[in-house]
Write an enzyme that holds these catalytic residues in place. Structure first.
Site, short mmCIF file in Angstrom:
data_model
loop_
_atom_site.label_atom_id
_atom_site.label_comp_id
_atom_site.label_asym_id
_atom_site.label_seq_id
_atom_site.Cartn_x
_atom_site.Cartn_y
_atom_site.Cartn_z
N TRP A 192 46.27 55.31 39.94
CA TRP A 192 45.95 53.89 40.17
C TRP A 192 46.65 53.05 39.12
CZ3 TRP A 192 43.88 53.57 44.78
CH2 TRP A 192 43.55 52.30 45.26
N ASP A 193 46.48 51.74 39.18
CA ASP A 193 47.21 50.95 38.18
C ASP A 193 46.54 51.01 36.81
OD1 ASP A 193 45.13 49.25 38.92
OD2 ASP A 193 46.41 47.56 39.48
N TRP A 194 45.47 51.77 36.69
CA TRP A 194 44.85 52.02 35.38
C TRP A 194 44.57 53.51 35.16
CZ3 TRP A 194 41.02 54.35 37.75
CH2 TRP A 194 40.51 53.80 38.93
N ASN A 456 37.39 47.99 49.65
CA ASN A 456 37.91 47.11 48.62
C ASN A 456 39.26 46.53 49.05
OD1 ASN A 456 38.19 46.18 45.66
ND2 ASN A 456 40.07 47.35 45.98
N GLU A 457 39.28 45.24 49.31
CA GLU A 457 40.50 44.44 49.50
C GLU A 457 41.31 44.74 50.75
OE1 GLU A 457 42.71 44.61 45.81
OE2 GLU A 457 41.28 43.29 44.80
N GLU A 553 35.66 40.11 41.37
CA GLU A 553 36.69 40.77 40.55
C GLU A 553 37.59 39.72 39.93
OE1 GLU A 553 39.47 43.66 41.93
OE2 GLU A 553 37.94 44.90 42.87
C1 BMA Z 1 41.97 44.96 42.11
C2 BMA Z 1 41.12 46.19 42.14
C3 BMA Z 1 41.84 47.42 41.74
C4 BMA Z 1 42.88 47.17 40.71
C5 BMA Z 1 42.65 45.87 40.03
C6 BMA Z 1 43.68 45.56 39.00
O1 BMA Z 1 42.82 44.88 43.14
O2 BMA Z 1 40.46 46.30 43.34
O3 BMA Z 1 42.39 48.01 42.87
O4 BMA Z 1 42.91 48.21 39.82
O5 BMA Z 1 42.68 44.85 40.96
O6 BMA Z 1 44.97 45.47 39.55
#
Ligand code: BMA
Length: 909
Positions: A192-194, A456-457, A553
């Site tokens: 993932w991005d983290w 999610n998204e 978020e």
């Molecule tokens: C959102 C989250 C994650 C991601 C974060 C940071 O899109 O739902 O998917 O890690 O942003 O980019």
């Protein structure tokens, strides 16, 4: 009478339970082999291949440097778990033998004594295999062959030849595996991005063999009902799901009791053979005390014990722990445009404040109760009341929900789908359907779970064409509806949980439904929840933020502490743009985004010591992140009670991205992998405080708000506004403003032209001054102060002085250390660090407004005074460099003072 019945029931339960229920626990040591039989070792179940290879010395720390790439071979290999187990000799007298696997990760075939008994393709599902035909009394073998999840996902994608289900792969910066959307596995385990890509395989939850004749209770759900808000008269809907054996029919009794309240409900039942039988009971629980979120009341929990006893004397018992509360998601039309979007618990509005939760570790078996407890405590200590279990991770362990129930932390629970399109073949939908049924039954009894989200998204991704689906929009939209609405939502609603579900996060809530489930603008601030990320504009400028109904978020990245980095790297890695640093930065452009945000307000020092430079970058990224999220969160909290001329506002939730870290890397987290608080987490404690004064300046006007989460109103309370010059510990101006504030609301107490009030204070120039705000029931020096910096720190060059911070004393009392700090000037972002000693400070990253302050360090482990002193450093933005504990000898102190003065370059001003 009641207590007599209760005691009798408990007594019977104990006796009969132990006589009748046979469960053979298969957790513990298994044999682990790779497909080529080159590795043969042991593995502890629940556990994965990776952790077995670590504990047997076959691989090192997978988090160290580039080991995530180094150990890729593990995931391309097929692995076999096997062991011997014993079945009691009375097997002949029982009719049904089942292998119950609470979690197989992920693609496997299961063999008992060499016979194939079934397979698995979904790590989120409990698999139950009938194995009666294959087991013998005495010794048996079980073998589970795991297929590489990465190869499986690729094969599934290749087999789906009709059309692409994107994204095939995540961006290359993620360093991950492709096609996670084709496998029902923790999506972020493919990277993932983290987070890293390890895609572990193994038996990740409990495994056992269960033997019964008539029926065994599989699941119990208990849904509390409160008919109206006036009379607190609780009743309970209890549904018992029984797995029946092969006897033609099972007659017996179901006894449901709440032993703490002396409530007993008994029904006679006749269960059909060979299936799942459902039994519903509804009864009053008049004595039940209401469960409340943290900050709003107590969290009484009750055991609901369900016992099935068959006519032939067989007994099966299941206990679940519940709390009595109601949930409403209020989406009323607002005059003008838009709907509200907020939660009421027990008919009372609650502003949800907290953060998003990701998996705590790439290897779940390493997630101990203590680690979960520590994270919960950190959330509580930072004044949070909600965590969102984000859809790219896992449905958490039972302990997680237990902690939430006990502490009153509310949970927004996603179904595990994130940031992708997904296939909708029949098999895929079937396994998702079972997953939703199982997980909703498993989790719905927890009073803490107050919202579900189907993904999610993904609605936003489809509408905004993130993955190139626009040329075939209707095809992907049909798939979207098939998966999230006709399958997930439908199955969810059938469970009658009384807890709201949204079709996606973000979504427009009921408006999304009206617009056919893929809204024209899923991020519309006038409806539902929003996710907001903006790494380009200046985060100190509140005008860049929407004022949505609910911010589920938002976030900014920072680097973890040097001690965290050090634990997984070598000295050559210790620079901002080292190969290692870039390898760990999975967010495309992440490092340059952090840098450009820092440069908007701070000077980046350069010394001829590259490690010092790196540490300064760590410090600055943490300041920058903490400031951005403070400003954004306060913006959301300020506007919980009002709407602007465009109807934006009534913001009633602020969950920043993200609470925790899965490994040591630059991420959005406020706590690090080992639990250490970043500066953001200390800031969160303040910006989520139940009572807060918060101000901002737009177009030359200062606006100051009072914000309260308290359940009683503030009458004749005081807002204290102070104006300070950086060169004095005495404020230039102190003004008190009286106000009244309704419970759980916000109000603008002061609006004034900023230049006017600054000149009234005698502030020489805007760059030389800043504000602090405090709010309390009465004017008092004890009121916490919340700073508003009105110029960037590079503009304050020469005005902000080196405070020559000194640690004057450290006093130990058990695990608590009192630290005295002396400063010769106002010091911004005072930062204490104790390296890798686990614990947290009472405050950190703070603005020191007095010459001496005391800070407490709460150690989470046993540590000596000497060790703590040796590790302790202090710095501020305007310090020349971090300093260590000074010797208590004044001669030395002054020597160090002058030594500092002449030898260092001033870093930040
Ligand atoms: C959102 C989250 C994650 C991601 C974060 C940071 O899109 O739902 O998917 O890690 O942003 O980019």
């Amino acid at each position: 009478m009641m207590s007599c019945l209760r005691n009798l029931f408990l007594f019977c339960t104990l006796i009969v339970y132990s006589l009748c229920e046979i469960r053979v626990d298969l957790n513990g040591e298994w044999k682990l082999e790779d497909a080529n039989e080159t590795i043969s070792t042991s593995v502890v179940v629940p556990g994965s291949v990776h952790t077995a290879l670590i504990s047997n010395g076959i691989i090192g720390d997978p988090y160290f440097r580039f080991n995530d790439l180094e150990y890729r071979w593990i995931v391309y290999t097929n692995w076999t778990f096997s062991r011997i187990f014993s079945i009691p000799s009375n097997i002949t007298s029982v009719s049904t033998v089942q292998l119950v696997c609470d979690g197989l990760d992920t693609v496997s075939t299961v063999f008992i004594n060499g016979h194939r008994v079934g397979n698995s393709v979904n790590m989120f599902l409990r698999y139950i295999y009938n194995i009666g035909k294959f087991v013998n009394p005495g010794e048996n073998t079980i073998r589970i062959e795991f297929e590489s999840p990465v190869s499986y996902a690729a094969k599934q994608a290749a087999a789906h030849s009709q059309y692409n289900v994107p994204p095939a792969c995540n961006p290359p910066e993620y360093q991950g595996f492709c096609h996670p959307n084709y496998i029902r596995k923790e999506q972020c385990s493919f990277s993932w991005d983290w987070g890293p890509a390890f895609a572990p395989v193994g038996i990740w939850r409990n495994i056992s063999v269960e033997l019964f004749q008539a029926a065994a209770i599989r699941d119990v759900t208990a849904i509390p009902i409160l008919s109206n808000s006036k009379d607190i008269n609780w009743s309970l809907n209890v549904t018992t799901y029984l797995e029946t054996g092969s006897v033609s029919k099972a007659e017996g009794e179901i006894v449901i009791s709440l032993p703490q309240l002396g409530v007993v409900n008994t029904t006679s039942v006749t269960l059909k053979s060979g299936s799942i039988s459902t039994h519903n009971a509804h009864f009053d629980v008049p004595m039940a005390e209401t469960w409340w979120p943290i900050g709003y009341g107590r969290q009484p929990l009750y055991v609901v014990s369900v016992m099935f006893s068959s006519a032939s004397g067989e007994v099966s018992v299941k206990n679940v722990t519940i709390g009595f509360r109601t949930v409403q998601l209020i989406q009323d039309a607002l005059p003008g445009k838009g709907n509200t979007f907020y939660f009421k618990i027990n008919y009372q509005y609650i502003f949800l404040k907290g953060a998003n939760w990701i998996p705590v570790d790439a290897f779940q078996e390493r997630v101990t109760k203590d680690r979960l407890k520590n994270l919960f405590q950190s959330a509580i200590d930072a004044n949070m009341n909600t965590l969102r279990v984000w859809g790219g991770g896992i449905y958490e362990k039972d302990e997680f929900y237990k902690l939430a129930d006990e502490s009153g932390i509310l949970i927004w629970q996603d179904i595990m789908f994130a940031c992708a399109m997904y296939p909708t073949g029949e098999d895929f939908l079937l396994t998702v359907d079972s997953e939703v049924e199982y997980q909703v039954r498993r989790l719905s009894k927890h009073p803490s779970v107050i919202a579900w989200g189907a993904n999610n998204e993904n609605e936003g991704a489809l509408r905004e064409n993130w993955y190139g689906t626009s040329s075939n929009f209707s095809l992907y939209k049909a798939d979207y509806i098939k998966l999230y609405i006709s399958t997930i939502r439908q199955r969810y609603l059938e469970q009658h949980t009384n807890v709201p579900i949204v079709s996606s996060s973000p979504s427009n809530g009921v408006e999304t439904e009206k617009e056919g489930w893929v809204a024209n603008n899923p991020k519309d601030p006038l409806y539902g929840d929003v996710h907001y990320y903006n790494y380009v504009d200046d985060c100190w400028n509140v005008s860049i933020y929407d004022t949505p109904r609910f911010a589920s978020e938002y976030g900014y990245q920072s680097l973890p502490s040097f001690s965290a980095i050090k634990s997984v790297s070598n000295p050559e890695d210790w620079s901002y743009n080292s190969t290692f640093s870039l390898h760990r930065q999975h967010h495309p452009k992440g490092n340059s985004q952090m840098l450009s945000m820092i440069k908007k307000h701070f000077t980046i020092p350069e010394t001829n010591d590259s490690v010092a430079d790196y540490k300064n970058m760590i410090y600055l990224t943490q300041i920058s992140q903490a400031m951005c999220i403070k400003i954004e969160t306060e913006h959301y909290r300020r506007h919980q009670s009002d709407v602007d001329k465009n109807n934006n506002g009534m913001t009633r939730g602020a969950l920043y991205w993200q609470l925790n870290d899965i490994w040591q890397a630059p991420t959005w987290a406020s706590t690090e992998y080992e639990g250490k608080w970043k500066m953001l987490h200390y800031f969160a404690k303040d910006f989520f405080a139940p009572l807060l004064a918060s101000g901002y300046i737009v177009d030359g006007h200062l606006y100051v708000y009072a914000i309260s989460d308290l359940t009683d109103p503030l009458i004749n309370a005081t807002l204290v506004v102070k104006i300070w010059s950086w060169d004095s510990f005495t404020p230039l101006l102190v003004q008190n403003y009286k106000f009244n504030l309704k419970s759980q609301s916000s109000i603008m107490v002061l609006t004034v032209t900023s230049s006017e009030i600054l000149s009234k204070a005698g502030c020489k120039s805007r760059n030389s001054c800043f504000f602090t705000f405090g709010v309390g029931r009465m004017a008092s020096n004890k009121i916490e102060t919340n700073p508003l910096y009105i110029s960037s720190f590079f503009d304050a060059k020469g005005l902000v002085q080196d405070p020559y911070l000194q640690i004057t004393k450290v006093v130990q009392e058990g695990n608590i250390f009192t630290i005295g700090i002396k400063s010769s000037a106002i010091a911004p972002f005072v930062w204490l660090d104790v390296g890798d000693i686990k614990g947290r400070f009472s405050r950190n990253g703070f603005l020191q407004l007095e010459p001496t302050v005391t800070v407490t360090f709460y150690a989470w482990e046993v540590v000596s005074l000497q060790t703590l002193e040796d590790s302790l450093t202090i710095q501020s933005l305007t310090s020349r460099k971090p300093t260590k504990v000074q010797p208590y000898n004044y001669m030395f102190m002054y020597f160090f003072y002058f030594f500092n003065l002449v030898t260092n370059v001033l870093f930040f001003t």
